[in-house]
Structures are given as C-alpha cells and as structure tokens.
Design a protein around this motif. Structure first.
Motif, PDB file in Angstrom:
ATOM      1  N   SER A   1      -2.011  -6.949 -11.317  1.00 55.44           N
ATOM      2  CA  SER A   1      -2.637  -5.700 -11.745  1.00 55.44           C
ATOM      3  C   SER A   1      -3.317  -5.874 -13.091  1.00 55.44           C
ATOM      4  O   SER A   1      -4.453  -5.419 -13.296  1.00 55.44           O
ATOM      5  CB  SER A   1      -1.581  -4.600 -11.826  1.00 55.44           C
TER       6      SER A   1
ATOM      7  N   ARG B   1       0.819  -1.214   0.000  1.00 57.06           N
ATOM      8  CA  ARG B   1       0.000   0.000   0.000  1.00 57.06           C
ATOM      9  C   ARG B   1       0.855   1.269   0.000  1.00 57.06           C
ATOM     10  O   ARG B   1       0.370   2.346  -0.325  1.00 57.06           O
ATOM     11  CB  ARG B   1      -0.928   0.022   1.214  1.00 57.06           C
TER      12      ARG B   1
ATOM     13  N   LYS C   1      -2.968   8.761  -5.789  1.00 60.39           N
ATOM     14  CA  LYS C   1      -4.129   8.818  -4.900  1.00 60.39           C
ATOM     15  C   LYS C   1      -4.506  10.262  -4.586  1.00 60.39           C
ATOM     16  O   LYS C   1      -3.645  11.096  -4.366  1.00 60.39           O
ATOM     17  CB  LYS C   1      -3.843   8.057  -3.605  1.00 60.39           C
TER      18      LYS C   1
ATOM     19  N   SER D   1     -11.058   5.492 -12.683  1.00 64.23           N
ATOM     20  CA  SER D   1     -10.629   5.479 -11.279  1.00 64.23           C
ATOM     21  C   SER D   1     -11.544   4.610 -10.430  1.00 64.23           C
ATOM     22  O   SER D   1     -12.712   4.383 -10.767  1.00 64.23           O
ATOM     23  CB  SER D   1     -10.633   6.903 -10.707  1.00 64.23           C
ATOM     24  N   ILE D   2     -11.006   4.150  -9.311  1.00 59.80           N
ATOM     25  CA  ILE D   2     -11.789   3.424  -8.313  1.00 59.80           C
ATOM     26  C   ILE D   2     -11.600   4.110  -6.962  1.00 59.80           C
ATOM     27  O   ILE D   2     -10.658   4.886  -6.781  1.00 59.80           O
ATOM     28  CB  ILE D   2     -11.384   1.945  -8.206  1.00 59.80           C
ATOM     29  N   ARG D   3     -12.487   3.818  -6.022  1.00 58.53           N
ATOM     30  CA  ARG D   3     -12.404   4.430  -4.690  1.00 58.53           C
ATOM     31  C   ARG D   3     -11.900   3.422  -3.680  1.00 58.53           C
ATOM     32  O   ARG D   3     -12.276   2.251  -3.716  1.00 58.53           O
ATOM     33  CB  ARG D   3     -13.785   4.943  -4.257  1.00 58.53           C
ATOM     34  N   ASP D   4     -11.056   3.900  -2.785  1.00 59.51           N
ATOM     35  CA  ASP D   4     -10.559   3.091  -1.669  1.00 59.51           C
ATOM     36  C   ASP D   4     -10.775   3.916  -0.408  1.00 59.51           C
ATOM     37  O   ASP D   4      -9.942   4.735  -0.040  1.00 59.51           O
ATOM     38  CB  ASP D   4      -9.090   2.749  -1.867  1.00 59.51           C
ATOM     39  N   GLY D   5     -11.906   3.723   0.250  1.00 55.55           N
ATOM     40  CA  GLY D   5     -12.227   4.525   1.433  1.00 55.55           C
ATOM     41  C   GLY D   5     -12.420   5.982   1.069  1.00 55.55           C
ATOM     42  O   GLY D   5     -13.267   6.331   0.252  1.00 55.55           O
ATOM     43  N   ARG D   6     -11.595   6.850   1.655  1.00 56.11           N
ATOM     44  CA  ARG D   6     -11.690   8.277   1.396  1.00 56.11           C
ATOM     45  C   ARG D   6     -10.708   8.745   0.323  1.00 56.11           C
ATOM     46  O   ARG D   6     -10.465   9.928   0.172  1.00 56.11           O
ATOM     47  CB  ARG D   6     -11.460   9.058   2.697  1.00 56.11           C
ATOM     48  N   GLN D   7     -10.164   7.794  -0.443  1.00 61.46           N
ATOM     49  CA  GLN D   7      -9.247   8.137  -1.517  1.00 61.46           C
ATOM     50  C   GLN D   7      -9.704   7.517  -2.826  1.00 61.46           C
ATOM     51  O   GLN D   7     -10.427   6.524  -2.841  1.00 61.46           O
ATOM     52  CB  GLN D   7      -7.828   7.653  -1.194  1.00 61.46           C
ATOM     53  N   VAL D   8      -9.266   8.127  -3.931  1.00 61.38           N
ATOM     54  CA  VAL D   8      -9.486   7.536  -5.247  1.00 61.38           C
ATOM     55  C   VAL D   8      -8.133   7.411  -5.942  1.00 61.38           C
ATOM     56  O   VAL D   8      -7.211   8.175  -5.664  1.00 61.38           O
ATOM     57  CB  VAL D   8     -10.433   8.376  -6.126  1.00 61.38           C
TER      58      VAL D   8
ATOM     59  N   GLU E   1     -18.452  -3.659  -7.814  1.00 56.47           N
ATOM     60  CA  GLU E   1     -17.393  -2.780  -8.295  1.00 56.47           C
ATOM     61  C   GLU E   1     -18.003  -1.502  -8.877  1.00 56.47           C
ATOM     62  O   GLU E   1     -19.028  -1.548  -9.559  1.00 56.47           O
ATOM     63  CB  GLU E   1     -16.569  -3.468  -9.382  1.00 56.47           C
TER      64      GLU E   1
END
Length: 249
Positions: A69, A12, A128, A100-107, A199
């Motif tokens: 990936s 990460r 990010k 783009s995709i979202r990961d919690g409060r980040q994209v 997704e």
C-alpha cells in the motif's frame, strides 16, 4: 479459480466495514468449502498477505499488504502530487481533504488529511462508496467518454441523470455534492489523471453544509482547480478543464 484469484477476492473483502475475517466468513463470502478456505488463509498467512489476530482465529491484512500500500501511494506521480495538493488545501481552509481513486462503479479514499476547524468532517481511507452518488466518484466518471459511462451504467433512469451531471462536471471542471452521503456535509471534488500511467485521482474537500457560505465555497473551488491544474500541467493531462467556475455540478 486459481489460488491467486481467490487470494485477491479475500483481500477485496477488507475495507472500512470489514477489518478482519474468519475461515467461516471467507467460506461463505467466496462460496468455498471450509477446508479450502482454511488452506487458502493458511497460504496467505505464510506469504505475509494475512496475519492472525492473537489466538482468535480472525485474520487481518499482513505487513506485506501495508508495504505494498505504501509503495503504491508513493510510487505514483499523480497520487503523490495529489496528496501534497490536498494536504495544502486542507491546511489552507481547515476542512478535511482526501484523495480517491475509482474501481469500477465504486470509489475509495487512499489518503486523508484531517481539517483544523473546530467542527471537523471525517473521511475514512479504504471506505468504498458508489461512484455515482458522491462528488469524488462523479468527478472521476466525468473523465470517461459517454460510451464508457453507458457500459458501466446501463440502467435507464440512473444513466440519464448521471449523464446530465457528468456533462456539467466536464464543462466546469469540478463536482459538487450536497448532503448526499452524509447528512449536513457537502463536498467538492476535482479529478486529474496521468495519460502515461492511465491513473486518475480525485482531490476532495468535505465541510459542514451550514458553516460555509457560497463565497467561501467559490474560493475553495478556485483553489482546488488551480491546484489540480498545476498537477495536470505537470503530468500532461489532456482531459483536465477548469472553465465556467462556480456553477454547482
């Protein structure tokens, strides 16, 4: 933590602002003794997760991660469709596009397509950004129920401003960003998701603020909504809406 959890934390760390790591840096970031960090990186090298850069003692993602990936991007129906749609939009309008995709409060961008116009705006895969501060992030957050958004953003002023922005995005179907993350750059984003896999992706075009008229922006919005609408129909997305176009969100 288990070695698997620590390995995930190491992975990460990588992104647009971090392309390689040393044992000391991993030790500091994860709060591990250097000996433990060294053993962790050794195990990750042996499994192909990481590789050492020459004799520099710096580590970068290994071929195994590149293969994963690629598998992630091409195995997802909605991601594959979004890639094709954004590539077509980018070619049609000449502006840089990305998915783009979202990961919690980040994209983070997982695919980008360079524009053909003389003045181009770049988009970095893996970079990010705070979801609440960009068009792509807000388009994805708008797919959540207000109660879910409140759990992500419990802080008052930010939550209140965001709630108003997301309500407009839900109504119009798209998100608009004017010079928020990069001076002189605007962005348009539309999100779509697959209810079977859960997704969700954001289709985005970024362009120079001073070179695109309101009429041209409206044309892009219509095209993006049409493209996303086709994806939504194909995957059965019940949340996609394309009403009340051309209202800055």
């Amino acid at each position: 933590m288990t070695i698997l959890e620590n390995a995930a934390l190491v992975l990460r760390c990588f992104g647009n602002n971090c392309t390689d790591l040393t044992v000391s840096e991993v030790s500091e970031r994860l709060g591990l003794p250097k000996a433990s960090a060294s053993r962790l990186l050794k195990s990750m090298r042996e499994t192909g997760m990481l590789e050492e850069i020459g004799g520099s003692r710096r580590h970068r993602p290994g071929r195994m991660m590149l293969n994963l990936s690629a598998a992630f991007r091409y195995s997802s129906g909605v991601i594959g469709r979004a890639r094709a749609a954004v590539h077509e939009l980018s070619q049609a309008f000449g502006h840089t596009g990305y998915v783009s995709i979202r990961d919690g409060r980040q994209v983070l961008a997982i695919a980008d397509f360079e524009g053909t116009n003389a003045l181009r705006v770049g988009a970095s895969v893996g970079n990010k950004l705070p979801a609440e501060r960009c068009a792509t992030g807000r388009s994805l957050l708008a797919r959540l129920a207000p109660a879910e958004v409140a759990l992500l953003y419990p802080d008052g002023p930010v939550a209140e401003r965001l709630a108003s922005q997301l309500e407009r995005i839900r109504r119009t179907g798209y998100s608009f960003s004017s010079q928020e993350t990069t001076p002189g750059v605007d962005g348009l984003a539309v999100a779509v998701g697959d209810p079977v896999t859960s997704e969700a992706v954001s289709l985005c075009l970024v362009y120079p603020h001073n070179l695109v008229s309101e009429a041209e922006r409206n044309t892009m919005i219509d095209a993006m909504l049409d493209s996303a609408g086709g994806i939504a129909e194909a995957v059965g997305d019940p949340l996609f809406r394309a009403a009340e176009r051309r209202v800055p969100a």
